[in-house]
Design a protein around this motif. Structure first.
Motif, PDB file in Angstrom:
ATOM      1  N   GLN A 140       0.810  -1.212   0.000  1.00  0.00           N
ATOM      2  CA  GLN A 140       0.000   0.000   0.000  1.00  0.00           C
ATOM      3  C   GLN A 140       0.845   1.265   0.000  1.00  0.00           C
ATOM      4  OE1 GLN A 140      -2.626  -1.210   3.360  1.00  0.00           O
ATOM      5  NE2 GLN A 140      -4.219  -0.344   2.086  1.00  0.00           N
ATOM      6  N   GLN A 141       2.048   1.186   0.569  1.00  0.00           N
ATOM      7  CA  GLN A 141       2.860   2.388   0.667  1.00  0.00           C
ATOM      8  C   GLN A 141       3.601   2.720  -0.628  1.00  0.00           C
ATOM      9  OE1 GLN A 141       2.915  -0.064   3.234  1.00  0.00           O
ATOM     10  NE2 GLN A 141       1.379   1.200   4.247  1.00  0.00           N
ATOM     11  N   SER A 142       3.613   1.811  -1.595  1.00  0.00           N
ATOM     12  CA  SER A 142       4.418   2.010  -2.788  1.00  0.00           C
ATOM     13  C   SER A 142       3.830   3.060  -3.712  1.00  0.00           C
ATOM     14  CB  SER A 142       4.564   0.694  -3.545  1.00  0.00           C
ATOM     15  OG  SER A 142       5.212  -0.266  -2.750  1.00  0.00           O
ATOM     16  N   PHE A 143       2.488   3.094  -3.832  1.00  0.00           N
ATOM     17  CA  PHE A 143       1.832   4.020  -4.727  1.00  0.00           C
ATOM     18  C   PHE A 143       0.674   4.689  -3.997  1.00  0.00           C
ATOM     19  CE2 PHE A 143       3.497   0.648  -7.566  1.00  0.00           C
ATOM     20  CZ  PHE A 143       4.376   1.420  -8.291  1.00  0.00           C
ATOM     21  N   GLU A 144       0.142   5.728  -4.611  1.00  0.00           N
ATOM     22  CA  GLU A 144      -0.941   6.471  -3.988  1.00  0.00           C
ATOM     23  C   GLU A 144      -2.262   6.187  -4.687  1.00  0.00           C
ATOM     24  OE1 GLU A 144       0.095  10.569  -4.115  1.00  0.00           O
ATOM     25  OE2 GLU A 144       1.713  10.396  -2.628  1.00  0.00           O
ATOM     26  N   TYR A 145      -3.345   6.312  -3.944  1.00  0.00           N
ATOM     27  CA  TYR A 145      -4.673   6.202  -4.521  1.00  0.00           C
ATOM     28  C   TYR A 145      -4.924   7.408  -5.426  1.00  0.00           C
ATOM     29  CZ  TYR A 145      -6.287   2.221  -1.752  1.00  0.00           C
ATOM     30  OH  TYR A 145      -6.445   0.974  -1.230  1.00  0.00           O
ATOM     31  N   GLN A 146      -5.523   7.154  -6.579  1.00  0.00           N
ATOM     32  CA  GLN A 146      -5.851   8.223  -7.514  1.00  0.00           C
ATOM     33  C   GLN A 146      -7.224   7.957  -8.122  1.00  0.00           C
ATOM     34  OE1 GLN A 146      -2.807   8.668 -10.533  1.00  0.00           O
ATOM     35  NE2 GLN A 146      -1.183   8.112  -9.095  1.00  0.00           N
ATOM     36  N   PHE A 147      -7.958   9.021  -8.429  1.00  0.00           N
ATOM     37  CA  PHE A 147      -9.212   8.849  -9.155  1.00  0.00           C
ATOM     38  C   PHE A 147      -8.874   8.467 -10.592  1.00  0.00           C
ATOM     39  CE2 PHE A 147     -10.874  11.341  -5.612  1.00  0.00           C
ATOM     40  CZ  PHE A 147     -12.039  10.624  -5.342  1.00  0.00           C
ATOM     41  N   THR A 148      -9.379   7.324 -11.014  1.00  0.00           N
ATOM     42  CA  THR A 148      -8.946   6.723 -12.274  1.00  0.00           C
ATOM     43  C   THR A 148     -10.139   6.306 -13.118  1.00  0.00           C
ATOM     44  OG1 THR A 148      -6.994   5.854 -11.128  1.00  0.00           O
ATOM     45  CG2 THR A 148      -7.520   4.891 -13.275  1.00  0.00           C
ATOM     46  N   ASN A 149     -10.006   6.503 -14.430  1.00  0.00           N
ATOM     47  CA  ASN A 149     -11.005   6.009 -15.381  1.00  0.00           C
ATOM     48  C   ASN A 149     -10.715   4.531 -15.646  1.00  0.00           C
ATOM     49  OD1 ASN A 149     -12.273   5.256 -17.943  1.00  0.00           O
ATOM     50  ND2 ASN A 149     -12.755   7.425 -18.168  1.00  0.00           N
ATOM     51  N   VAL A 150     -11.573   3.661 -15.136  1.00  0.00           N
ATOM     52  CA  VAL A 150     -11.344   2.214 -15.235  1.00  0.00           C
ATOM     53  C   VAL A 150     -11.286   1.749 -16.681  1.00  0.00           C
ATOM     54  CG1 VAL A 150     -12.352  -0.047 -14.732  1.00  0.00           C
ATOM     55  CG2 VAL A 150     -12.315   1.709 -12.978  1.00  0.00           C
ATOM     56  N   HIS A 151     -12.151   2.298 -17.518  1.00  0.00           N
ATOM     57  CA  HIS A 151     -12.192   1.858 -18.916  1.00  0.00           C
ATOM     58  C   HIS A 151     -10.905   2.223 -19.663  1.00  0.00           C
ATOM     59  CE1 HIS A 151     -16.867   1.975 -18.590  1.00  0.00           C
ATOM     60  NE2 HIS A 151     -16.354   0.867 -18.092  1.00  0.00           N
ATOM     61  N   ASP A 152     -10.362   3.395 -19.375  1.00  0.00           N
ATOM     62  CA  ASP A 152      -9.076   3.769 -19.977  1.00  0.00           C
ATOM     63  C   ASP A 152      -7.969   2.829 -19.512  1.00  0.00           C
ATOM     64  OD1 ASP A 152     -10.275   5.851 -21.297  1.00  0.00           O
ATOM     65  OD2 ASP A 152      -9.562   7.419 -19.932  1.00  0.00           O
ATOM     66  N   LEU A 153      -8.032   2.454 -18.227  1.00  0.00           N
ATOM     67  CA  LEU A 153      -7.026   1.546 -17.669  1.00  0.00           C
ATOM     68  C   LEU A 153      -7.100   0.180 -18.347  1.00  0.00           C
ATOM     69  CD1 LEU A 153      -4.952   2.018 -15.364  1.00  0.00           C
ATOM     70  CD2 LEU A 153      -6.488   0.750 -13.874  1.00  0.00           C
ATOM     71  N   ILE A 154      -8.321  -0.310 -18.574  1.00  0.00           N
ATOM     72  CA  ILE A 154      -8.506  -1.598 -19.249  1.00  0.00           C
ATOM     73  C   ILE A 154      -7.990  -1.523 -20.680  1.00  0.00           C
ATOM     74  CG2 ILE A 154     -10.201  -3.273 -20.070  1.00  0.00           C
ATOM     75  CD1 ILE A 154     -11.980  -2.449 -17.695  1.00  0.00           C
ATOM     76  N   ASP A 155      -8.352  -0.454 -21.392  1.00  0.00           N
ATOM     77  CA  ASP A 155      -7.922  -0.298 -22.786  1.00  0.00           C
ATOM     78  C   ASP A 155      -6.400  -0.268 -22.895  1.00  0.00           C
ATOM     79  OD1 ASP A 155     -10.522  -0.264 -23.694  1.00  0.00           O
ATOM     80  OD2 ASP A 155     -10.669   1.926 -23.735  1.00  0.00           O
ATOM     81  N   SER A 156      -5.763   0.409 -21.941  1.00  0.00           N
ATOM     82  CA  SER A 156      -4.305   0.480 -21.935  1.00  0.00           C
ATOM     83  C   SER A 156      -3.692  -0.899 -21.715  1.00  0.00           C
ATOM     84  CB  SER A 156      -3.838   1.447 -20.841  1.00  0.00           C
ATOM     85  OG  SER A 156      -2.436   1.483 -20.756  1.00  0.00           O
ATOM     86  N   ALA A 157      -4.267  -1.679 -20.787  1.00  0.00           N
ATOM     87  CA  ALA A 157      -3.775  -3.036 -20.519  1.00  0.00           C
ATOM     88  C   ALA A 157      -3.942  -3.923 -21.748  1.00  0.00           C
ATOM     89  CB  ALA A 157      -4.515  -3.630 -19.321  1.00  0.00           C
ATOM     90  N   ILE A 158      -5.075  -3.788 -22.432  1.00  0.00           N
ATOM     91  CA  ILE A 158      -5.321  -4.573 -23.649  1.00  0.00           C
ATOM     92  C   ILE A 158      -4.276  -4.266 -24.709  1.00  0.00           C
ATOM     93  CG2 ILE A 158      -6.909  -4.870 -25.599  1.00  0.00           C
ATOM     94  CD1 ILE A 158      -9.220  -4.459 -23.620  1.00  0.00           C
ATOM     95  N   LYS A 159      -3.981  -2.985 -24.896  1.00  0.00           N
ATOM     96  CA  LYS A 159      -2.987  -2.593 -25.910  1.00  0.00           C
ATOM     97  C   LYS A 159      -1.613  -3.175 -25.595  1.00  0.00           C
ATOM     98  CE  LYS A 159      -5.174   1.759 -27.336  1.00  0.00           C
ATOM     99  NZ  LYS A 159      -5.060   3.240 -27.326  1.00  0.00           N
TER     100      LYS A 159
END
Length: 266
Positions: free
Chosen positions: A99-118
């Motif tokens: 949990q300490q490695s990165f911070e929570y951020q408001f994120t667009n889930v669909h953009d995150l999925i599309d990026s992972a797919i690419k």
């Protein structure tokens, strides 16, 4: 409950150990990769230089030299191939944050999925250019920004989608290409969480190994293609790093579906 707590503690300890070893190995592996690439280029240049002066050498000397150069190129190609493989394994092992490695951020889930797919599609195209997968997206329009650690979710998505590709390729070859590989990715806006399901129509997971699927170092892949860390890391990223849940549903020769539940913090 006690056994589950002990198991989670062991997973956390293993994650810390793996991350530490991976960081220590990263630099020497990078040196091997870089010097292998450089040595291949230099060997090719040497071959070109020798060709320009071939008239002043005896035929026997030229034949021996070219044979040695060919052997050297083959050896360097193998070093390059397996050092890159080691580097790929390290990249899989390194993203094991707490949990300490990165911070929570408001994120667009669909953009995150599309990026992972690419990212996965690009990687898979490099491995097998003639293998094509139909990607179906069923995104819930009500899914809005959610406060998550995007690095954790992205790594988990990449691991699951990559595994789906591997399973589909296995079934594709087993059926002599008489099969339409398909991955369906669906999102649903639930009252307390966002659900992401990733389903493939591959060979499914045998009943006898379902309980082992998230165990560290458990894999059904050949030693050259997997270390059994992808799903165990995915499990830790979702359940420990962001306190989410991950579910597995499967039916042999029909489908495998992983569902990730991302909790809403507010």
């Amino acid at each position: 409950a006690q056994e589950k707590i002990i198991f989670q503690d062991k997973l956390a300890s293993l994650g810390t150990l793996v991350a530490g070893v991976s960081h220590e190995l990263k630099n020497p592996i990078h040196f091997i990769v870089n010097f292998a690439d450089l040595s291949l280029d230099l060997t090719e240049e040497l071959r070109v230089e020798l060709n320009q002066f071939s008239s002043i050498y005896s035929q026997e000397f030229a034949n021996d030299t070219y044979q040695n150069l060919d052997t050297l190129l083959e050896n360097l190609s193998e070093i390059q191939k397996y050092s890159q493989r080691a580097n790929d394994i390290l990249q899989t092992m390194l993203p094991h944050p707490n949990q300490q490695s990165f911070e929570y951020q408001f994120t667009n889930v669909h953009d995150l999925i599309d990026s992972a797919i690419k990212l996965v599609c690009h990687s898979q195209t490099n491995r097998e250019s003639n293998f094509n997968v139909i990607l179906l997206k069923e995104y819930d329009a009500d899914v809005d920004l959610i406060e998550i650690i995007p690095q954790c979710v992205s790594r988990a998505l990449i691991n699951i989608i990559d595994n789906a590709y591997y399973a589909l390729q296995e079934k594709y070859q087993a059926r002599n290409h008489n099969f339409t590989p398909t991955i369906t990715i669906k999102t649903v806006n639930l009252p307390k969480a966002i659900a992401i399901s990733i389903q493939d129509n591959g060979p499914g997971i045998p009943k006898e190994i379902i309980n082992k699927i998230f165990d560290p170092f458990f894999t059904t892949k050949p030693p050259q293609q997997g270390m059994g860390l992808g799903l165990s890391i995915t499990y830790n990223l979702i359940t420990e790093s962001i306190q989410g849940k991950i579910k597995l549903e499967t039916r042999p020769n029909v489908f495998t579906r992983f569902t990730i539940l991302l909790p809403k913090r507010n």
